[in-house]
Write an enzyme that holds these catalytic residues in place. Structure first.
Site, mmCIF file in Angstrom:
data_model
loop_
_atom_site.group_PDB
_atom_site.id
_atom_site.type_symbol
_atom_site.label_atom_id
_atom_site.label_comp_id
_atom_site.label_asym_id
_atom_site.label_seq_id
_atom_site.Cartn_x
_atom_site.Cartn_y
_atom_site.Cartn_z
ATOM 1 C CG ASP A 175 36.698 34.779 37.387
ATOM 2 O OD1 ASP A 175 36.379 35.227 36.271
ATOM 3 O OD2 ASP A 175 36.645 35.463 38.427
ATOM 4 C CG LEU A 183 40.377 38.303 45.768
ATOM 5 C CD1 LEU A 183 39.608 37.067 46.204
ATOM 6 C CD2 LEU A 183 41.851 37.964 45.579
#
Length: 377
Positions: free
Chosen positions: A269, A302
């Protein structure tokens, strides 16, 4: 051209083979055999399949969404340096025209090829999400599911769109999942407030798994199992895992591996700050800050990761107690199976493409071969 690679240990789907060698003809593995007695030279301590990163937004200071034809080549070389032989450039929630242009650039790279890790297709992450677990995605750009619109995106991608992520509680989600599966597109569920029951219904309709499991979804509660509980308990589900120790605690990584070892697909990611120094960056058009390698939005959430896939493998081994061969399979064989490419990629076997890594005993990358060719690190 014939290449011979000898190693103290070679990892196959069946496990480690001591003192074996690979014989490679052009791009293909043609033999895996014992090293002849008396041969002292070893090109590697450990030989294993090259990794496959199915979920990558950026790195080395650039983003998949950047409207620059050189970005994908730069990222392909960046990914190869972390042992990745194949990857899926991944879009984010953005205006539809921007997504279409990104899919076109990815398709061009897919068909043209080039140095570094091979582009295996594209991954559409957004805009078909719901706001409750939006992560860094801008909810004002979320869209309702529309099969005609998705068919258009598949067309724009020149049939290289491999994965679509969506929230399974959205209207027409089940019909959309069935339609995408009929087009040979994988469907992952995430950035969603779906219940356990809604998630199971999506798996029944053909959905393939969970986007970065635990992150951006309903969590596990003993009376409400949520999306995480559905993924951990349903053997049909592939579970993407960001094993950086920040997105998921090492103890939870350990639990996940005990519950669903054969279903885990390690991903990064990664966003543009991966491989870069601390500082200010952007994702989905919004400012983010990286401090000590952790990227957060202005509100403290995040925002992608700076993880490399080889570090993810080591983290599972060193922090979560996973056997090295299992962690490597989670970064190679499992993503190949998830994408339906395991007939040619994902493991070392006769007849498969010669994509492989040489590692030292600490699982640090020493060399990588992609399509039988050594890549200069």
């Amino acid at each position: 051209m014939t290449t011979l690679l000898r190693a103290r240990r070679v990892l196959t789907e069946q496990g480690w083979l001591d003192d074996h060698q690979l014989r490679i003809e052009n791009e293909t593995i043609v033999a895996i055999e014992p090293i002849p007695a008396g041969t002292l030279v070893r090109e590697a301590e450990l030989l294993c399949p090259a990794y496959i990163d199915i979920h990558v937004h950026g790195g080395d200071g650039v983003d998949v969404m950047d409207d620059d034809p050189g970005v994908l080549e730069r990222l392909a070389i960046h990914k190869a340096r972390e042992g990745v032989g194949g990857w899926l450039p991944t879009t984010v929630t953005a205006p539809l025209a921007d997504i279409e242009r990104a899919l076109q650039r990815i398709a061009q790279r897919y068909y043209r090829g080039g140095p570094g890790a091979s582009v295996l297709g594209s991954y559409l992450e957004g805009p078909y999400f719901t706001p409750q677990n939006k992560g860094a995605h801008p909810p004002e750009l979320f869209r309702e599911l529309d099969t005609a619109e998705l068919d258009r995106l598949i067309e724009v991608s020149q049939n290289t769109l491999r994965v679509v992520a969506l929230a399974p509680e959205k209207p027409t989600a089940l019909e959309t999942i069935k339609h995408l599966k009929s087009r040979d597109v994988r469907v992952m569920l995430g950035h969603s407030a779906a219940s356990y029951e809604e998630t199971i219904m999506a798996f029944d309709a053909g959905a393939d798994g969970l986007v970065h499991c635990f992150n951006g979804m309903t969590g596990l509660h003993h009376r409400s199992p949520g999306m995480v509980g559905a993924g951990l308990s349903d053997k049909r589900a592939w579970l993407e895992l960001i094993a950086d120790g920040h997105h998921v605690h090492p103890a939870v990584m350990n639990i996940c591996c005990h519950c669903a070892k054969s279903q885990i697909v390690l991903i990064t990611d990664a966003m543009s700050a991966a491989g870069m120094p601390d500082g200010d960056y952007s994702i989905c058009g919004h400012p983010v800050t990286m401090q000590n390698g952790i990227v957060k939005t202005e509100s403290g959430g995040l925002a992608g990761s700076t993880l490399s896939l080889d570090a993810a493998v080591r983290n599972l081994v060193n922090s979560a107690g996973v056997a090295a061969e299992d962690a490597i399979h989670m970064a190679s064989l499992h993503p190949a199976k998830m994408l339906g490419l395991d007939n040619s990629l994902g493991s070392l076997a006769v007849g498969k493409r010669a994509n492989l890594n040489a590692l030292n005993p600490q699982l640090l990358l020493q060399n990588i071969w992609i399509n039988g060719q050594a890549v200069l690190l």
